[in-house]
Design a protein around this motif. Sequence first.
Motif, PDB file in Angstrom:
ATOM      1  N   ARG A 444       4.118 -10.668  -5.810  1.00 43.76           N
ATOM      2  CA  ARG A 444       3.428 -10.095  -4.639  1.00 43.76           C
ATOM      3  C   ARG A 444       2.653 -11.197  -3.941  1.00 43.76           C
ATOM      4  O   ARG A 444       1.798 -11.841  -4.555  1.00 43.76           O
ATOM      5  N   THR A 445       2.903 -11.371  -2.633  1.00 41.56           N
ATOM      6  CA  THR A 445       2.341 -12.521  -1.914  1.00 41.56           C
ATOM      7  C   THR A 445       1.559 -12.084  -0.680  1.00 41.56           C
ATOM      8  O   THR A 445       1.987 -11.196   0.068  1.00 41.56           O
ATOM      9  N   ALA A 471       4.023  -8.093   8.844  1.00 45.70           N
ATOM     10  CA  ALA A 471       2.928  -8.875   9.426  1.00 45.70           C
ATOM     11  C   ALA A 471       1.801  -7.935   9.816  1.00 45.70           C
ATOM     12  O   ALA A 471       2.033  -6.880  10.419  1.00 45.70           O
ATOM     13  N   LEU A 472       0.570  -8.304   9.456  1.00 44.25           N
ATOM     14  CA  LEU A 472      -0.608  -7.496   9.779  1.00 44.25           C
ATOM     15  C   LEU A 472      -1.632  -8.355  10.520  1.00 44.25           C
ATOM     16  O   LEU A 472      -1.794  -9.538  10.230  1.00 44.25           O
ATOM     17  N   GLU A 480      -1.347   1.793   9.156  1.00 47.55           N
ATOM     18  CA  GLU A 480      -0.265   0.857   8.842  1.00 47.55           C
ATOM     19  C   GLU A 480      -0.749  -0.223   7.876  1.00 47.55           C
ATOM     20  O   GLU A 480      -0.010  -0.636   6.970  1.00 47.55           O
ATOM     21  N   ARG A 481      -1.972  -0.680   8.066  1.00 50.65           N
ATOM     22  CA  ARG A 481      -2.518  -1.704   7.160  1.00 50.65           C
ATOM     23  C   ARG A 481      -2.641  -1.143   5.744  1.00 50.65           C
ATOM     24  O   ARG A 481      -2.281  -1.798   4.769  1.00 50.65           O
ATOM     25  N   MET A 482      -3.182   0.074   5.644  1.00 50.71           N
ATOM     26  CA  MET A 482      -3.360   0.679   4.328  1.00 50.71           C
ATOM     27  C   MET A 482      -2.010   0.928   3.665  1.00 50.71           C
ATOM     28  O   MET A 482      -1.851   0.720   2.455  1.00 50.71           O
ATOM     29  N   ASN A 483      -1.026   1.371   4.445  1.00 50.07           N
ATOM     30  CA  ASN A 483       0.305   1.636   3.899  1.00 50.07           C
ATOM     31  C   ASN A 483       0.953   0.346   3.397  1.00 50.07           C
ATOM     32  O   ASN A 483       1.597   0.323   2.329  1.00 50.07           O
ATOM     33  N   ALA A 484       0.763  -0.759   4.161  1.00 51.48           N
ATOM     34  CA  ALA A 484       1.329  -2.050   3.747  1.00 51.48           C
ATOM     35  C   ALA A 484       0.710  -2.511   2.433  1.00 51.48           C
ATOM     36  O   ALA A 484       1.401  -3.056   1.556  1.00 51.48           O
ATOM     37  N   GLY A 491       5.119  -2.929  -5.188  1.00 51.19           N
ATOM     38  CA  GLY A 491       6.287  -3.790  -5.264  1.00 51.19           C
ATOM     39  C   GLY A 491       7.388  -3.440  -4.288  1.00 51.19           C
ATOM     40  O   GLY A 491       8.507  -3.957  -4.386  1.00 51.19           O
ATOM     41  N   LYS A 492       7.110  -2.566  -3.318  1.00 56.32           N
ATOM     42  CA  LYS A 492       8.129  -2.171  -2.340  1.00 56.32           C
ATOM     43  C   LYS A 492       8.320  -3.217  -1.245  1.00 56.32           C
ATOM     44  O   LYS A 492       9.324  -3.205  -0.544  1.00 56.32           O
TER      45      LYS A 492
END
Length: 801
Positions: A444-445, A471-472, A480-484, A491-492
């Motif tokens: 995870r990066t 990209a955030l 969207e940020r929370m979902n990312a 790991g998705k």
Amino acid sequence: MSDLRLITSNLIQDLTKLSSDATSIYWVTAFAMKSGVKLVLPSLKEALSRNAELKILVGDYLYITQPQALELLLQELPGAEIRLHKSSGISFHPKAYLFRSENNNHLIVGSSNLSASALQKGIEWSLLAPAAVSGPVFDEAMDEFMKLFYSSSTISLNKETLATYASAYEQANMTVPLSQKWSEQEEQEVMFGPSSSESTVNEQEELYVTETAQLIPRPAQVLALEALQETMHDEYDKALVVLATGLGKTYLAAFFAKQFKRVLFVAHREEILNQAKTSFLHVHPTKTAGLYNAIEKNKDADFVFASILTLSQKYHLEQFHPEAFDLIVIDEFHHAAAPSYERVIDFFKPKFLLGITATPERLDNKDVFSICDGNVAIRIHFIDAIQRNWLAPFHYYGVYDDTDYSQIRWIGNGYDEEELARVQLREEMAEKILQAWIQRKQTRTIAFCSTVKQANFLSHYFAQSGYRSTALSGTTPRNERMNARKQLESGKIDIIFTVDLFNEGVDIPTVDTLLFVRPTESIAVFTQQIGRGLRLAEGKSHCVIIDLIGNYRNADTKLSVFTPEPTDKFELKTVQTSLPKLCSVNLETEIIDLVKEMARKAVSHKQRLIYEYFTLKEEMGSRPTYLDYHLKSGIIATNVKKEFGSYFGMLKEAGELNEQELEAYKLYKDWLEEVERTAMTKSYKMVLLSYILSRGVVRWHEPVKAKDAAPYFVDYLTAKEYRKKIDVIDTDLKKATSLIERMPMTKWSGSSKGKITFDNGEFALNFDVVDSVNEIVYEWTKEICGFRLHWYFEKKGEKMP
């Protein structure tokens, strides 16, 4: 003035009328002309005579503002706070006039700058909105003003900064006609849009049951709490705690708050305030907690969580009694060098002031140690925390970036965004980044980028290569940020490219790889970002850090963050020997050669010390004392004596001494260096010198006997608990007299190479002081003595884990 009103001429009438009963006046104007300043001076002077608060922000955009206008403001309004916005070529066009009074508040926004034409007969449109009409917009405008007024793009207007601006103004208006500069800039913005500064956003940290269920301090917090108890016992009333990211600074503050009745928690972001409120209520479920910001004004709760933007306004400060809070906590204390924080700190009189941060980096030249009187209760660097298994180990890989950053324009605090984009948004660069990541990545990066364009470009390139990326940025919707974040944790997705999104207050413990694809412009931010990958998590053995290094600013010093002791010089061998087990720093050969070459070409250490002196002088508006330089410059001040012999040797080399001071330095150079350099295993020498100086400028160089110094000696070393503890002394005056004779008098005279004598019970300077420079030598000796005593007790009192 109860209705919304359009003003098309004679704005000066409304400004004058609204100023007449205002308690706070906040103005921001892109340009100021002498003609306009003359018009507003009478009403502003009258307001100041009533003790109204006055803040004026003027822009330097295209060097249109006249230095004479700034000089008038500075000379005629000594009670005002005036700042200059340094646009660095970025357009700056605001014109707003805010008035707070006891009966009503008013906001004027329009097209009028501070010029006679704009304020009287020019074609200008402005909209006047009373608070009854504008509602919460007025408070929002006040907060936005404060954010802009104290931003990193502004400087305080004083005689030093005025002289600098006047010189730049003269040069700019001599070389390029104003109309040409205007047309070029406006054309660029019409074609491409204005350059946007990076947005910094914090997510509210999700609470993990494993961290909050037991509600007991972690080991690092236990150490910090013990250190704070000790510092309170030593009669300090303020302290700084430096805890590496991931060690729980907010919960530490919440646990520490148990011994106080009312607490004020101050931060610069709403997300931090909301997170802190939640954390405090977990520790104190029976207490009341509320926010004090632009929207909510809860001032009576047990725990008040206040936005610095709101609280630092005079009106809002005065809603509180100075002794309303027993404990004040300043979060992310590395921001506290701003005048807004100083105003809050100066106003309140708590029993204790606690500053908490992960990164009080002197290398960023915004030092905060002076605010807590240099008292660091405890410092736990992330290297120390890794050694104790509180944070995960790291494997750092420096990857060579052959971009020539010397050809990219530096604007203010960073590289020109458009020029940087041209070199970053290339497929060959993206491929190199991709291969460096594939070769070293784990699962995870988080990747830190320079711009939104770069984040989007790299995310698209990685996706085309078969990797799950997104990209955030600050413009990304919160959901969207929370979902990312959740997708990365599960790991998705493999990698999130972000622009300053995960700097403060956000952690994803399972992140095990960090990718830096941006020049390091701030050592403090770099340290924070490293912390994002060091959280412990199940199944995580270490964090991989992949960092592109080119010939950008700070490249030759950034790796010093891997050494627990502050340093402004990078040496690979020093870094490697200080690393904990399971940690490693790996640099490609080209980087080692690059760093050596940059160090060779860099400004000499002497020049750096002088440069920081002038920077601080400009900020303060006057010559800094030696102690000022130590506490506020961002420089490790003990380097001064290594490079120049003494602080005043540095001032001589900087061309800062007048004719009389040069004579004093020439005659007493050896004495000044003796005071700087004499060894101090105890404080005794400088305490003795402090007594000698306490006799005043006329008698300071006369001989002294130990029995005369003994009462001062005992009083000084027992006046504060921390002094008693560090340098224990028997309070019996006969024993103190014997100690003074045996220790500072005998030892200093023996090591001074004849500059001091101790004969027949008398301690004396073995040289005469010329009357014409006596006061100068006295004051200089006093400055060095004061600095050395402060440094001695600061270092002896600082606690490391």
